[in-house]
Design a protein around this motif. Sequence first.
Motif, PDB file in Angstrom:
ATOM      1  N   TYR A  24       0.822  -1.216   0.000  1.00  0.00           N
ATOM      2  CA  TYR A  24       0.000   0.000   0.000  1.00  0.00           C
ATOM      3  C   TYR A  24       0.853   1.261   0.000  1.00  0.00           C
ATOM      4  O   TYR A  24       1.841   1.352   0.724  1.00  0.00           O
ATOM      5  N   GLU A  25       0.446   2.237  -0.778  1.00  0.00           N
ATOM      6  CA  GLU A  25       1.117   3.530  -0.803  1.00  0.00           C
ATOM      7  C   GLU A  25       0.230   4.576  -0.138  1.00  0.00           C
ATOM      8  O   GLU A  25      -0.950   4.671  -0.442  1.00  0.00           O
ATOM      9  N   GLY A  26       0.818   5.345   0.784  1.00  0.00           N
ATOM     10  CA  GLY A  26       0.060   6.389   1.466  1.00  0.00           C
ATOM     11  C   GLY A  26      -0.226   6.044   2.910  1.00  0.00           C
ATOM     12  O   GLY A  26       0.295   5.075   3.474  1.00  0.00           O
ATOM     13  N   ASP A  27      -1.067   6.849   3.544  1.00  0.00           N
ATOM     14  CA  ASP A  27      -1.446   6.700   4.940  1.00  0.00           C
ATOM     15  C   ASP A  27      -2.215   5.391   5.124  1.00  0.00           C
ATOM     16  O   ASP A  27      -3.284   5.200   4.528  1.00  0.00           O
ATOM     17  N   LEU A  28      -1.681   4.494   5.957  1.00  0.00           N
ATOM     18  CA  LEU A  28      -2.320   3.188   6.126  1.00  0.00           C
ATOM     19  C   LEU A  28      -3.726   3.291   6.711  1.00  0.00           C
ATOM     20  O   LEU A  28      -4.559   2.415   6.460  1.00  0.00           O
ATOM     21  N   TRP A  29      -4.006   4.320   7.476  1.00  0.00           N
ATOM     22  CA  TRP A  29      -5.342   4.456   8.061  1.00  0.00           C
ATOM     23  C   TRP A  29      -6.401   4.678   6.975  1.00  0.00           C
ATOM     24  O   TRP A  29      -7.577   4.412   7.179  1.00  0.00           O
ATOM     25  N   ASN A  30      -5.965   5.129   5.805  1.00  0.00           N
ATOM     26  CA  ASN A  30      -6.917   5.302   4.709  1.00  0.00           C
ATOM     27  C   ASN A  30      -7.387   3.970   4.135  1.00  0.00           C
ATOM     28  O   ASN A  30      -8.355   3.935   3.373  1.00  0.00           O
ATOM     29  N   MET A  31      -6.710   2.856   4.488  1.00  0.00           N
ATOM     30  CA  MET A  31      -7.210   1.542   4.093  1.00  0.00           C
ATOM     31  C   MET A  31      -8.514   1.229   4.816  1.00  0.00           C
ATOM     32  O   MET A  31      -9.322   0.432   4.341  1.00  0.00           O
ATOM     33  N   VAL A  32      -8.699   1.845   5.963  1.00  0.00           N
ATOM     34  CA  VAL A  32      -9.789   1.503   6.879  1.00  0.00           C
ATOM     35  C   VAL A  32     -11.030   2.347   6.591  1.00  0.00           C
ATOM     36  O   VAL A  32     -10.928   3.556   6.334  1.00  0.00           O
ATOM     37  N   ALA A  33     -12.198   1.728   6.655  1.00  0.00           N
ATOM     38  CA  ALA A  33     -13.460   2.450   6.466  1.00  0.00           C
ATOM     39  C   ALA A  33     -13.771   3.239   7.729  1.00  0.00           C
ATOM     40  O   ALA A  33     -14.653   2.889   8.507  1.00  0.00           O
ATOM     41  N   HIS A  34     -13.021   4.328   7.933  1.00  0.00           N
ATOM     42  CA  HIS A  34     -13.151   5.082   9.181  1.00  0.00           C
ATOM     43  C   HIS A  34     -14.287   6.091   9.145  1.00  0.00           C
ATOM     44  O   HIS A  34     -14.479   6.845  10.082  1.00  0.00           O
ATOM     45  N   SER A  35     -15.044   6.106   8.062  1.00  0.00           N
ATOM     46  CA  SER A  35     -16.271   6.900   7.988  1.00  0.00           C
ATOM     47  C   SER A  35     -17.211   6.234   7.003  1.00  0.00           C
ATOM     48  O   SER A  35     -16.839   5.984   5.863  1.00  0.00           O
ATOM     49  N   HIS A  36     -18.429   5.942   7.448  1.00  0.00           N
ATOM     50  CA  HIS A  36     -19.419   5.318   6.574  1.00  0.00           C
ATOM     51  C   HIS A  36     -20.269   6.353   5.831  1.00  0.00           C
ATOM     52  O   HIS A  36     -21.165   5.987   5.078  1.00  0.00           O
ATOM     53  N   SER A  37     -19.986   7.637   6.050  1.00  0.00           N
ATOM     54  CA  SER A  37     -20.790   8.699   5.454  1.00  0.00           C
ATOM     55  C   SER A  37     -20.333   9.058   4.048  1.00  0.00           C
ATOM     56  O   SER A  37     -20.990   9.826   3.355  1.00  0.00           O
ATOM     57  N   SER A  84     -17.403  10.526   3.566  1.00  0.00           N
ATOM     58  CA  SER A  84     -16.398  11.574   3.719  1.00  0.00           C
ATOM     59  C   SER A  84     -15.048  10.952   4.045  1.00  0.00           C
ATOM     60  O   SER A  84     -14.957   9.796   4.440  1.00  0.00           O
ATOM     61  N   GLY A  85     -13.991  11.723   3.874  1.00  0.00           N
ATOM     62  CA  GLY A  85     -12.661  11.237   4.214  1.00  0.00           C
ATOM     63  C   GLY A  85     -11.975  10.576   3.030  1.00  0.00           C
ATOM     64  O   GLY A  85     -12.610  10.139   2.070  1.00  0.00           O
ATOM     65  N   ASN A  86     -10.685  10.473   3.120  1.00  0.00           N
ATOM     66  CA  ASN A  86      -9.871   9.933   2.033  1.00  0.00           C
ATOM     67  C   ASN A  86      -9.677   8.425   2.236  1.00  0.00           C
ATOM     68  O   ASN A  86      -8.602   7.961   2.607  1.00  0.00           O
ATOM     69  N   ILE A  87     -10.738   7.664   1.998  1.00  0.00           N
ATOM     70  CA  ILE A  87     -10.705   6.224   2.228  1.00  0.00           C
ATOM     71  C   ILE A  87     -10.392   5.510   0.914  1.00  0.00           C
ATOM     72  O   ILE A  87     -11.069   5.707  -0.091  1.00  0.00           O
ATOM     73  N   LYS A  88      -9.369   4.671   0.946  1.00  0.00           N
ATOM     74  CA  LYS A  88      -8.962   3.934  -0.246  1.00  0.00           C
ATOM     75  C   LYS A  88      -8.620   2.506   0.165  1.00  0.00           C
ATOM     76  O   LYS A  88      -7.509   2.227   0.595  1.00  0.00           O
ATOM     77  N   TRP A 112     -12.335  -3.694   4.231  1.00  0.00           N
ATOM     78  CA  TRP A 112     -13.192  -4.640   3.505  1.00  0.00           C
ATOM     79  C   TRP A 112     -12.676  -4.683   2.074  1.00  0.00           C
ATOM     80  O   TRP A 112     -12.887  -3.756   1.298  1.00  0.00           O
ATOM     81  N   ALA A 113     -11.916  -5.723   1.730  1.00  0.00           N
ATOM     82  CA  ALA A 113     -11.290  -5.771   0.413  1.00  0.00           C
ATOM     83  C   ALA A 113     -11.040  -7.212   0.003  1.00  0.00           C
ATOM     84  O   ALA A 113     -10.610  -8.037   0.825  1.00  0.00           O
ATOM     85  N   GLU A 114     -11.264  -7.526  -1.261  1.00  0.00           N
ATOM     86  CA  GLU A 114     -11.122  -8.906  -1.736  1.00  0.00           C
ATOM     87  C   GLU A 114      -9.700  -9.431  -1.584  1.00  0.00           C
ATOM     88  O   GLU A 114      -9.502 -10.645  -1.418  1.00  0.00           O
ATOM     89  N   CYS A 115      -8.703  -8.540  -1.617  1.00  0.00           N
ATOM     90  CA  CYS A 115      -7.319  -9.000  -1.485  1.00  0.00           C
ATOM     91  C   CYS A 115      -7.021  -9.546  -0.092  1.00  0.00           C
ATOM     92  O   CYS A 115      -5.967 -10.157   0.131  1.00  0.00           O
TER      93      CYS A 115
END
Length: 412
Positions: A115-128, A130-134, A173-176
């Motif tokens: 993964y490239e970037g902030d690891l916390w962005n892997m996490v669904a930390h907002s269900h709305s 919003s946020g940089n979720i990847k 939540w990711a197939e990988c």
Amino acid sequence: MNIFEFEFFNPVRVVFGMGKLSKLGEETSKISKSAMVVSYKDSTFIAGVLRSAEESLREAGVKVCPFYEFEQNPDISTVSEGAKFARENGCGVVIGIGGGSAMDAAKAVAAAVCYEGDLWNMVAHSHSGSGNIKPPSEALPIICVPTLPATGSEMNMTSVLSNRKLGRKSYIWAECLFPKISILDPSLTFSVPRKLTALACADAISHALEIYINSRDGTPLQTQFQESVMRVSMEYVKPALENPNDAFARANLMWAATCAINGWAYPGDGWTPIHQVGHVLTSKFGISHGASISSLMPAWMRYNSKRRPEVYEKFAENVMGVDAIGKTRDEIASEGIEKFERFLSDIGVPVSIFEFGIGENKFDEIISGVRTVSFNADGVLSCNPIMTESDIRNVLKLSLEMGKTPGKTETV
């Protein structure tokens, strides 16, 4: 009634049976000759399992790179350290050995390596939205070896992580993240302490129960599958508690926990709103995952039983064995919930947040945590029926009151 639609995919190969841990080296060597083994910083309670796993790997010519550094409810900072360790050691596969925390940690590390970037962005930390979720799109191959049948992480594409710095807990939540292989050896659960066995069972039941009471109607096959998972879990936990070495009971608990959340029971919607509140109890107050869920289930059910009476009537009859003759729907539903609460109490798990010393002065903090992470773009908790801030407050209040007055059955 509309016909439900879904897509289903689960590529995990399961190796199930007594003594199957011995297959770990053979299976791993087919994937890579260098394995990162992930487990807990305090791993004394599974030290024998880890020794046997390492021995199996080395006998198969696999280089063993142990990373026994994870905490319960794995933190994103430790995931970062683990990814660095995997890169430095040239690991080609990540093996998670332990309960849900160890397996989820292994999954997160396997994804973080790529993964490239902030690891916390892997996490669904907002269900709305919003946020940089990847979510991650690739990961090192993963092998899971559960020693505690609870989370079902061994056969799904989820990893639950914490961010202690932010005081949050959510999931990737990711197939990988699907494991390539999971080795389910019931003998590895023989040494699980009584309390953990009970909490694990409550967690496994919750995965089927939440979909059962909180999701769409019109899915009879899934509904009956959920009922079966709950019944089997309840039937075999008591023999396992009475005799920790009961292989038949342990095997049934392990397979039920896996099947509760591997996707078979919930093609279509799979809402778990009780988990969303439970995650906040863990992240804010350090309550174990299983206990956070068990303490909320009875109150949640009592509060919503008037809103979906047909579901709770069915639960009472088909899962809890309530005799419906001569009783109203409300009486049947109420008796079913009471019997379920007694079951939880009998196996020794919390059934009220009162048991944690949480008072109404903490409700705003809990609701704020749920709102921040788990509310959708409409400002509610996704489930059937939807839950508003007011609804969650009422459930918390009912759970608190139930602890003060055991056996209380009124709804708020």
